[in-house]
Design an enzyme around this catalytic site. Structure first.
Site, PDB file in Angstrom:
ATOM      1  N   LYS A   3       1.036  -1.237   0.023  1.00 11.39           N
ATOM      2  CA  LYS A   3       0.310  -0.111  -0.210  1.00 11.39           C
ATOM      3  C   LYS A   3       1.161   1.285  -0.146  1.00 11.39           C
ATOM      4  O   LYS A   3       1.603   1.340  -0.787  1.00 11.39           O
ATOM      5  CB  LYS A   3      -1.206   0.145   1.186  1.00 11.39           C
ATOM      6  CG  LYS A   3      -1.848  -1.206   1.204  1.00 11.39           C
ATOM      7  CD  LYS A   3      -2.900  -1.329   1.923  1.00 11.39           C
ATOM      8  CE  LYS A   3      -3.419  -2.969   1.409  1.00 11.39           C
ATOM      9  NZ  LYS A   3      -4.890  -2.801   2.730  1.00 11.39           N
ATOM     10  N   GLU A  17      -9.277  -0.129  -1.730  1.00 11.97           N
ATOM     11  CA  GLU A  17      -9.065   1.124  -1.463  1.00 11.97           C
ATOM     12  C   GLU A  17      -9.005   1.897  -2.686  1.00 11.97           C
ATOM     13  O   GLU A  17      -9.826   3.061  -2.220  1.00 11.97           O
ATOM     14  CB  GLU A  17      -7.747   0.802  -0.806  1.00 11.97           C
ATOM     15  CG  GLU A  17      -7.965   0.152   0.387  1.00 11.97           C
ATOM     16  CD  GLU A  17      -6.627  -0.254   1.028  1.00 11.97           C
ATOM     17  OE1 GLU A  17      -5.707  -0.769   0.677  1.00 11.97           O
ATOM     18  OE2 GLU A  17      -6.643  -1.184   1.859  1.00 11.97           O
ATOM     19  N   GLU A  35     -11.436 -10.685  -1.119  1.00  9.99           N
ATOM     20  CA  GLU A  35     -11.464  -9.491   0.233  1.00  9.99           C
ATOM     21  C   GLU A  35     -12.325  -8.477   0.888  1.00  9.99           C
ATOM     22  O   GLU A  35     -12.844  -7.311   0.123  1.00  9.99           O
ATOM     23  CB  GLU A  35     -10.210  -8.148  -0.175  1.00  9.99           C
ATOM     24  CG  GLU A  35      -8.366  -9.288  -0.767  1.00  9.99           C
ATOM     25  CD  GLU A  35      -7.633  -8.057  -0.845  1.00  9.99           C
ATOM     26  OE1 GLU A  35      -7.056  -8.266   0.006  1.00  9.99           O
ATOM     27  OE2 GLU A  35      -7.842  -6.592  -1.177  1.00  9.99           O
ATOM     28  N   GLY A  44      -7.232  -4.511   7.018  1.00  9.60           N
ATOM     29  CA  GLY A  44      -6.718  -3.647   8.220  1.00  9.60           C
ATOM     30  C   GLY A  44      -7.295  -3.317   9.380  1.00  9.60           C
ATOM     31  O   GLY A  44      -7.206  -2.667  10.301  1.00  9.60           O
ATOM     32  N   SER A  51      -6.844  -9.114   6.868  1.00 12.29           N
ATOM     33  CA  SER A  51      -5.995  -9.220   7.817  1.00 12.29           C
ATOM     34  C   SER A  51      -5.470 -11.024   7.937  1.00 12.29           C
ATOM     35  O   SER A  51      -5.981 -11.687   8.730  1.00 12.29           O
ATOM     36  CB  SER A  51      -7.297  -9.400   9.537  1.00 12.29           C
ATOM     37  OG  SER A  51      -7.086  -8.312   9.302  1.00 12.29           O
ATOM     38  N   GLY A  90      -0.962  -5.648   5.581  1.00 12.35           N
ATOM     39  CA  GLY A  90      -0.282  -4.952   7.176  1.00 12.35           C
ATOM     40  C   GLY A  90       1.257  -5.999   7.521  1.00 12.35           C
ATOM     41  O   GLY A  90       2.277  -5.801   7.812  1.00 12.35           O
TER      42      GLY A  90
HETATM   43  P1  PGA Z   1      -4.522  -6.078   5.347  1.00  9.22           P
HETATM   44  O1  PGA Z   1      -5.285  -6.008   3.353  1.00  9.22           O
HETATM   45  O2  PGA Z   1      -4.278  -7.739   5.619  1.00  9.22           O
HETATM   46  O3  PGA Z   1      -3.328  -4.878   6.288  1.00  9.22           O
HETATM   47  O4  PGA Z   1      -6.085  -6.981   5.954  1.00  9.22           O
HETATM   48  C1  PGA Z   1      -5.329  -6.822   2.738  1.00  9.22           C
HETATM   49  C2  PGA Z   1      -4.898  -5.998   1.360  1.00  9.22           C
HETATM   50  O5  PGA Z   1      -5.962  -4.889   1.743  1.00  9.22           O
HETATM   51  O6  PGA Z   1      -4.907  -6.665   1.036  1.00  9.22           O
END
Ligand code: PGA
Length: 255
Positions: free
Chosen positions: A11, A98, A168, A174, A214, A236
């Site tokens: 990201k 996002e 997802e 996140g 996550s 993350g």
């Molecule tokens: P995350 O993000 O592992 O921080 O939840 C996953 C993603 O957005 O691909």
């Protein structure tokens, strides 16, 4: 059998060459040559060049986090697939939630990008997923079917098998809230059934579907052990070499 694929989506982090290179070197010293699992890192555009150079020491492949569907022209702030291709970028993440939610990307725009990426031999990782309120209203499958139909409009059988789908659930991104392995598996198998009815059994069996939201070292193995889950797209936990390595190991151990 489908080869698992683990993606690290950095990201808007590690965007300065020195920090990105340090992280990637740490990761390479842990993973060395990976054979059983595909590993792809998606860093910010600002470090693509530095990261591509370092990644050559390993089997790690590099993805862009986004791209536009035109090759050149008056599109201020956008990145051409042609630039990516010439730099040695092999994958691109498209339609991340996002991008959809914060930057108002539509299924139609994502579909245009997908068609362009495929035409340039850049492997697309296309994200789909539902919001929490949609899940609570029992609309998850309806949303997934809609996104599958519209994001993948006019995609041929050959092209869909080159594409990676990332399921997802937006409420799990996140937030530390993961879908249970059973919840994820249910939707993965649903996505596969949509591929079978639109294309055929062979396509349904071939397309790799990653789970994202996550994914952490302590839940990766349980998630990846499900039949229809072919690895993960990690946010993350991909920012730190040792946690990302543990997630890669979780996928490797199951092979
Ligand atoms: P995350 O993000 O592992 O921080 O939840 C996953 C993603 O957005 O691909």
């Amino acid at each position: 059998m489908r080869k698992p694929i683990i993606g690290g989506n950095w990201k808007m982090n590690l965007g300065v060459p020195s920090e990105a290179v340090k992280m990637l070197n740490n990761l390479i010293s842990l993973v060395r040559k990976i054979e059983l699992v595909d590993v792809v890192i998606a860093p910010p555009f600002t470090v693509l060049e530095s990261v591509i150079k370092v990644a050559k020491k390993s089997n790690i492949k590099i993805a862009a986090q986004n791209m536009y569907f035109k090759e050149n022209g008056a599109f201020t702030g956008e990145i051409s697939p042609n630039f990516l291709k010439k730099m040695g970028v092999e994958y691109v993440i498209l339609g991340h939630s996002e991008r959809r939610d914060i930057f108002y990307e539509t299924d139609e725009l994502i579909n245009n990008k997908l068609i362009k990426a495929l035409s340039m031999d850049i492997i697309p990782i296309v994200c789909i997923g539902e919001h929490l309120h949609q899940r609570e209203e029992g609309k998850t499958k309806e949303i997934i079917a809609y996104q599958m139909e519209n994001t993948f409009k006019n995609i041929s059988k050959e092209d869909i098998t080159k594409t990676i789908i990332a399921y997802e659930p937006i409420w799990a991104i996140g937030t530390g809230k993961t879908a249970t392995p059973e919840q994820a598996e249910e939707i993965h198998s649903y996505i596969r059934s949509l591929l079978v009815s639109r294309f055929n059994e062979e396509v349904g069996n071939k397309v790799r579907i990653q789970y994202g939201g996550s994914v952490k070292p302590n839940n990766a193995e349980a998630i990846f052990s499900k039949d229809n889950i072919d690895g993960g797209l990690v946010g993350g936990a991909s920012l730190e070499a040792s946690s990302f390595y543990e997630i890669i190991r979780a996928a490797e151990k199951l092979k």
